[in-house]
Motif scaffolding. Structure first.
Motif, PDB file in Angstrom:
ATOM      1  N   THR A  10       0.795  -1.073   0.092  1.00 16.72           N
ATOM      2  CA  THR A  10       0.113  -0.051  -0.117  1.00 16.72           C
ATOM      3  C   THR A  10       0.647   1.268  -0.116  1.00 16.72           C
ATOM      4  O   THR A  10       1.340   1.434  -0.960  1.00 16.72           O
ATOM      5  CB  THR A  10      -0.955  -0.071   1.096  1.00 16.72           C
ATOM      6  OG1 THR A  10      -1.633  -1.199   1.157  1.00 16.72           O
ATOM      7  CG2 THR A  10      -2.115   0.996   1.046  1.00 16.72           C
ATOM      8  N   ASP A 179      -4.637  -3.149   1.507  1.00 13.93           N
ATOM      9  CA  ASP A 179      -4.367  -4.188   0.169  1.00 13.93           C
ATOM     10  C   ASP A 179      -4.690  -5.674   0.496  1.00 13.93           C
ATOM     11  O   ASP A 179      -4.779  -6.435  -0.359  1.00 13.93           O
ATOM     12  CB  ASP A 179      -3.101  -3.895  -0.609  1.00 13.93           C
ATOM     13  CG  ASP A 179      -2.029  -4.623   0.475  1.00 13.93           C
ATOM     14  OD1 ASP A 179      -1.899  -4.334   1.688  1.00 13.93           O
ATOM     15  OD2 ASP A 179      -1.236  -5.478  -0.382  1.00 13.93           O
ATOM     16  N   THR A 180      -4.904  -5.868   1.649  1.00 15.35           N
ATOM     17  CA  THR A 180      -5.128  -7.576   2.023  1.00 15.35           C
ATOM     18  C   THR A 180      -6.289  -7.644   3.035  1.00 15.35           C
ATOM     19  O   THR A 180      -6.742  -6.790   3.662  1.00 15.35           O
ATOM     20  CB  THR A 180      -3.847  -8.202   2.466  1.00 15.35           C
ATOM     21  OG1 THR A 180      -3.331  -7.781   3.626  1.00 15.35           O
ATOM     22  CG2 THR A 180      -2.564  -7.846   1.578  1.00 15.35           C
ATOM     23  N   ASP A 183      -6.561  -5.871   6.209  1.00 17.74           N
ATOM     24  CA  ASP A 183      -6.963  -4.410   6.291  1.00 17.74           C
ATOM     25  C   ASP A 183      -8.610  -4.347   6.584  1.00 17.74           C
ATOM     26  O   ASP A 183      -9.071  -3.204   6.537  1.00 17.74           O
ATOM     27  CB  ASP A 183      -6.327  -3.716   4.959  1.00 17.74           C
ATOM     28  CG  ASP A 183      -4.797  -3.913   4.900  1.00 17.74           C
ATOM     29  OD1 ASP A 183      -4.318  -3.610   5.913  1.00 17.74           O
ATOM     30  OD2 ASP A 183      -4.318  -4.165   4.075  1.00 17.74           O
TER      31      ASP A 183
HETATM   32 MG   LIG Z   1      -0.509  -4.804   2.905  1.00 13.77          MG
END
Ligand SMILES: [Mg+2]
Length: 239
Positions: A10, A179-180, A183
């Motif tokens: 990110t 981004d994953t 999160d």
């Molecule tokens: Mg990440």
């Protein structure tokens, strides 16, 4: 405004020119508050500051939400840190109970108030879930290989929300980025949010329909810049 961003994939991800543009933007605007919200342990975050361009955040939330410190002094943010500490059974207890789970390997990384493992397709996830419940902890699976065991109820979103309340940040002026799947709790806070372009498969679908979540085309830092423009926090990448 407050930018509360994940690191790997990110804030640290994407095109080098876009990273430079984002970091310069933040460094040039002292009113721009920054919080890192990472799965890394604190000892793995600190080497980032050897890069003179790396903005120094006001706060660092790491260990997937289990550690929260002031960015300049590295002192714990109290009383939030103590609240988290009280919920943690201790790594020895966790390691003992999970040692029998097939296909689970400890991650050899700095970590506090959480235990991180690698898992794979053959890992006995049902037994893992059962044992984590016995510990009265939470399990977060992400990136198809990371299994994080955390104090009950503690995650990135939990710690960020306590921070926002404690310091009275205006919730209209917060942007979260990730981004994953570790999160996901950030996206569920209801704050303005960006899923960056290179996100883990399934995350865009999981966040689709959540209010205020923007799905960026650009990867990493470029996705953050895209969202800053989308939500009108900035007019152009350089402004
Ligand atoms: Mg990440």
């Amino acid at each position: 405004m407050l930018l509360a961003t994940d690191l790997d994939g990110t804030f640290l991800g994407g095109d080098p020119a876009q990273k430079t543009a984002l970091y310069q933007l933040i460094n040039g605007h002292p009113s721009f508050h920054l919080a890192f919200v990472s799965g890394r342990g604190l000892a793995s975050v600190l080497p980032l500051f050897e890069d003179p361009l790396m903005p120094r955040p006001h706060f660092i939330i790491c260990d997937v939400g289990a550690t929260i410190v002031h960015g300049h002094t590295l002192q714990p943010v109290e009383p939030i840190q103590s609240l988290i500490e009280e919920k943690w059974p201790g790594k020895e207890k966790v390691a003992a109970l999970l040692s029998q789970v097939k296909g689970l390997a400890p991650q050899d990384v700095p970590q506090e108030r959480r235990c991180s493992y690698f898992y794979h397709k053959q890992t006995d996830i049902n037994t893992l879930k059962y044992r984590v419940e016995q510990l009265n902890c939470d399990l977060i699976l992400s990136a198809g290989k990371f299994a994080d065991i955390l104090p009950k109820g503690v995650n990135k979103g939990f710690s960020l929300q306590l921070l926002v309340e404690q310091y009275g940040f205006d919730i209209e002026n917060i942007l979260v980025a990730g981004d994953t799947f570790n999160d996901l709790s950030l996206f569920e806070t209801g704050y303005k949010a960006v899923v960056v372009g290179n996100a883990e498969p399934g995350l865009p679908e999981a966040t689709y329909g959540l209010p205020a979540v923007y799905q960026a085309r650009e990867e990493g830092a470029g996705g953050i810049l895209e969202a800053l423009r989308y939500f009108s926090f900035i007019r152009t990448a350089q402004s």
